[in-house]
Design a protein around this motif. Structure first.
Motif, mmCIF file in Angstrom:
data_model
loop_
_atom_site.group_PDB
_atom_site.id
_atom_site.type_symbol
_atom_site.label_atom_id
_atom_site.label_comp_id
_atom_site.label_asym_id
_atom_site.label_seq_id
_atom_site.Cartn_x
_atom_site.Cartn_y
_atom_site.Cartn_z
ATOM 1 N N LYS A 27 18.678 -32.495 -29.917
ATOM 2 C CA LYS A 27 18.051 -33.735 -30.409
ATOM 3 C C LYS A 27 17.027 -34.268 -29.406
ATOM 4 C CE LYS A 27 20.921 -33.271 -33.774
ATOM 5 N NZ LYS A 27 20.431 -32.559 -34.975
ATOM 6 N N MET A 28 16.100 -33.403 -29.051
ATOM 7 C CA MET A 28 15.129 -33.753 -28.019
ATOM 8 C C MET A 28 14.038 -34.701 -28.507
ATOM 9 S SD MET A 28 14.417 -30.178 -26.012
ATOM 10 C CE MET A 28 15.726 -29.183 -25.293
ATOM 11 N N VAL A 29 13.705 -34.608 -29.788
ATOM 12 C CA VAL A 29 12.560 -35.343 -30.315
ATOM 13 C C VAL A 29 12.994 -36.221 -31.481
ATOM 14 C CG1 VAL A 29 10.279 -35.142 -31.379
ATOM 15 C CG2 VAL A 29 10.964 -33.525 -29.601
ATOM 16 N N GLU A 30 12.417 -37.428 -31.519
ATOM 17 C CA GLU A 30 12.672 -38.359 -32.623
ATOM 18 C C GLU A 30 11.338 -38.915 -33.114
ATOM 19 O OE1 GLU A 30 16.506 -40.853 -31.664
ATOM 20 O OE2 GLU A 30 15.350 -40.577 -29.822
ATOM 21 N N ILE A 35 5.813 -38.458 -25.937
ATOM 22 C CA ILE A 35 6.298 -37.445 -25.005
ATOM 23 C C ILE A 35 5.267 -37.188 -23.917
ATOM 24 C CG2 ILE A 35 7.109 -35.071 -24.750
ATOM 25 C CD1 ILE A 35 8.017 -35.152 -27.642
ATOM 26 N N MET A 36 5.685 -37.415 -22.682
ATOM 27 C CA MET A 36 4.842 -37.125 -21.534
ATOM 28 C C MET A 36 5.099 -35.681 -21.120
ATOM 29 S SD MET A 36 4.570 -39.110 -17.871
ATOM 30 C CE MET A 36 5.537 -38.049 -16.804
ATOM 31 N N VAL A 37 4.136 -34.820 -21.370
ATOM 32 C CA VAL A 37 4.267 -33.392 -21.065
ATOM 33 C C VAL A 37 3.728 -33.152 -19.660
ATOM 34 C CG1 VAL A 37 3.600 -31.055 -21.722
ATOM 35 C CG2 VAL A 37 4.033 -32.774 -23.488
ATOM 36 N N MET A 53 2.401 -29.042 -29.314
ATOM 37 C CA MET A 53 1.267 -29.431 -30.153
ATOM 38 C C MET A 53 1.409 -28.845 -31.554
ATOM 39 S SD MET A 53 -1.922 -29.010 -27.470
ATOM 40 C CE MET A 53 -3.138 -29.121 -28.787
ATOM 41 N N HIS A 54 1.867 -27.593 -31.629
ATOM 42 C CA HIS A 54 2.082 -26.966 -32.931
ATOM 43 C C HIS A 54 3.147 -27.709 -33.727
ATOM 44 C CE1 HIS A 54 2.739 -23.890 -35.975
ATOM 45 N NE2 HIS A 54 4.034 -23.970 -35.714
ATOM 46 N N ASN A 58 2.848 -29.602 -37.299
ATOM 47 C CA ASN A 58 3.482 -28.947 -38.443
ATOM 48 C C ASN A 58 4.961 -29.260 -38.634
ATOM 49 O OD1 ASN A 58 1.208 -26.906 -39.245
ATOM 50 N ND2 ASN A 58 1.405 -26.702 -37.038
ATOM 51 N N GLY A 59 5.554 -29.980 -37.703
ATOM 52 C CA GLY A 59 6.984 -30.235 -37.764
ATOM 53 C C GLY A 59 7.348 -31.449 -38.592
ATOM 54 N N LYS A 60 8.654 -31.746 -38.604
ATOM 55 C CA LYS A 60 9.134 -32.862 -39.411
ATOM 56 C C LYS A 60 9.126 -34.189 -38.659
ATOM 57 C CE LYS A 60 14.092 -32.296 -38.402
ATOM 58 N NZ LYS A 60 15.427 -32.054 -39.001
ATOM 59 N N TYR A 61 8.798 -34.136 -37.344
ATOM 60 C CA TYR A 61 8.811 -35.354 -36.544
ATOM 61 C C TYR A 61 7.394 -35.870 -36.298
ATOM 62 C CZ TYR A 61 13.567 -33.808 -35.523
ATOM 63 O OH TYR A 61 14.865 -33.394 -35.636
ATOM 64 N N SER A 62 7.278 -37.176 -36.257
ATOM 65 C CA SER A 62 6.002 -37.811 -35.942
ATOM 66 C C SER A 62 6.084 -38.363 -34.525
ATOM 67 C CB SER A 62 5.709 -38.942 -36.937
ATOM 68 O OG SER A 62 4.539 -39.636 -36.579
ATOM 69 N N PHE A 63 5.319 -37.782 -33.616
ATOM 70 C CA PHE A 63 5.384 -38.217 -32.219
ATOM 71 C C PHE A 63 4.028 -38.024 -31.544
ATOM 72 C CE2 PHE A 63 6.597 -33.760 -32.387
ATOM 73 C CZ PHE A 63 5.929 -33.173 -31.319
ATOM 74 N N GLU A 64 3.847 -38.746 -30.437
ATOM 75 C CA GLU A 64 2.635 -38.642 -29.631
ATOM 76 C C GLU A 64 2.869 -37.697 -28.462
ATOM 77 O OE1 GLU A 64 0.591 -42.328 -28.488
ATOM 78 O OE2 GLU A 64 2.049 -43.393 -29.743
ATOM 79 N N ILE A 65 1.771 -37.133 -27.963
ATOM 80 C CA ILE A 65 1.807 -36.311 -26.755
ATOM 81 C C ILE A 65 0.765 -36.833 -25.781
ATOM 82 C CG2 ILE A 65 1.242 -34.049 -25.772
ATOM 83 C CD1 ILE A 65 2.362 -32.739 -28.247
#
Length: 272
Positions: A27-30, A35-37, A53-54, A58-65
């Motif tokens: 459960k790393m991403v919500e 997310i600070m990479v 980034m991929h 294309n994933g099911k989560y909405s997050f910033e990088i």
């Protein structure tokens, strides 16, 4: 050429699946994460950024990088490379300039590993940056072999069974750190980075120390793999399959309470 393209696509799918499985398992991403990479300029952090980034697209989560690099002021460090790369791939970024290189070289006795002080200074700087940027997660580029090597370093030299967690909270409880590459094999990351032609920046601190214990452990694992090709895979699976009752840590298993329960039930048989 077609065969090369097929092999690359196969490798890319494999790495993306490994990262996705790690994200889902721990459960790393919500939704809503920032997310600070942490980008060092090495093969691992480039690959981590690429796959995140991929997933973002294309994933099911909405997050910033936001990619963050700590410029430690190492001699001849090519300062232009990361800004140019990150601008080209379209990722928001921040370059932090801190002369930790001089501090580490001055404070570390001759012949001693530079990693301990270097990593402590780097962590503190990155944690501060995460707070300032409002990051909800800090992503580090450690892969499967890093985790296994750390396990053996702690086992052989610190007398404890401890590796690198895929996800953890910092001691002050302020930050959540994730390792999306936890399931990825280093050799596959290396092949991927060569195919992607990342502008690799070598490390002149720990990366230049050939005799440190981590290199010894790495060589040991490589030699094991020559005789048993799946040895590393088995070890990694063991780290996910712990039996506290079959170890000796009283903090992890209630041996005293268990024996009281056995006596109350009138059981006299020995455990396995």
């Amino acid at each position: 050429m077609e065969n090369q393209d097929f092999e690359f696509e196969k490798l890319e799918r494999k790495l993306r699946k490994a990262v996705w499985n790690a994200i889902e398992d721990y459960k790393m991403v919500e939704d809503g994460d920032k997310i600070m990479v942490c980008l060092s300029g090495g093969k691992d952090s480039y690959t981590m950024l690429d796959i995140l980034m991929h997933i973002q697209q294309n994933g099911k989560y909405s997050f910033e990088i936001i990619a963050v690099n700590l410029d430690q002021k190492q001699p001849d460090f090519p300062e232009h490379i990361l800004p140019e790369y990150l601008t080209r791939v379209g990722v928001p970024y921040k370059i932090i300039e801190r002369d930790t290189y001089t501090i580490v070289k001055e404070k570390t006795p001759e012949g001693k590993t530079l990693c301990t002080l270097c990593s402590r200074l780097r962590r503190g700087t990155l944690y501060t940056a995460a707070k300032e940027l409002g990051a909800t997660k800090i992503a580090l580029g450690h892969h499967r072999e890093d985790i296994i090597e750390t396990f053996f370093l702690n086992l052989f030299f610190s007398g404890k069974m401890e590796a690198m967690p895929a996800k953890y909270k910092t001691d002050n409880q302020e930050h959540i750190v994730i390792r999306p590459l936890a399931f990825c094999k280093e050799k596959e990351i290396e092949k991927y980075s060569v195919a992607k032609a990342y502008p690799i920046i070598p490390c002149n601190l720990c990366g230049s120390q050939q005799n440190m214990q981590r290199q010894v452990i790495k060589k040991m694992l490589e030699n094991w793999e020559k005789d048993y090709s799946d040895r590393t895979e088995v070890i990694f699976n063991a780290l996910k399959n712990i039996s506290p009752s079959h170890l000796l840590d009283k903090d992890l298993y209630d041996f005293e309470g268990f024996m009281s329960l056995v006596k109350d039930k009138g059981v006299t048989e020995k455990c396995d």
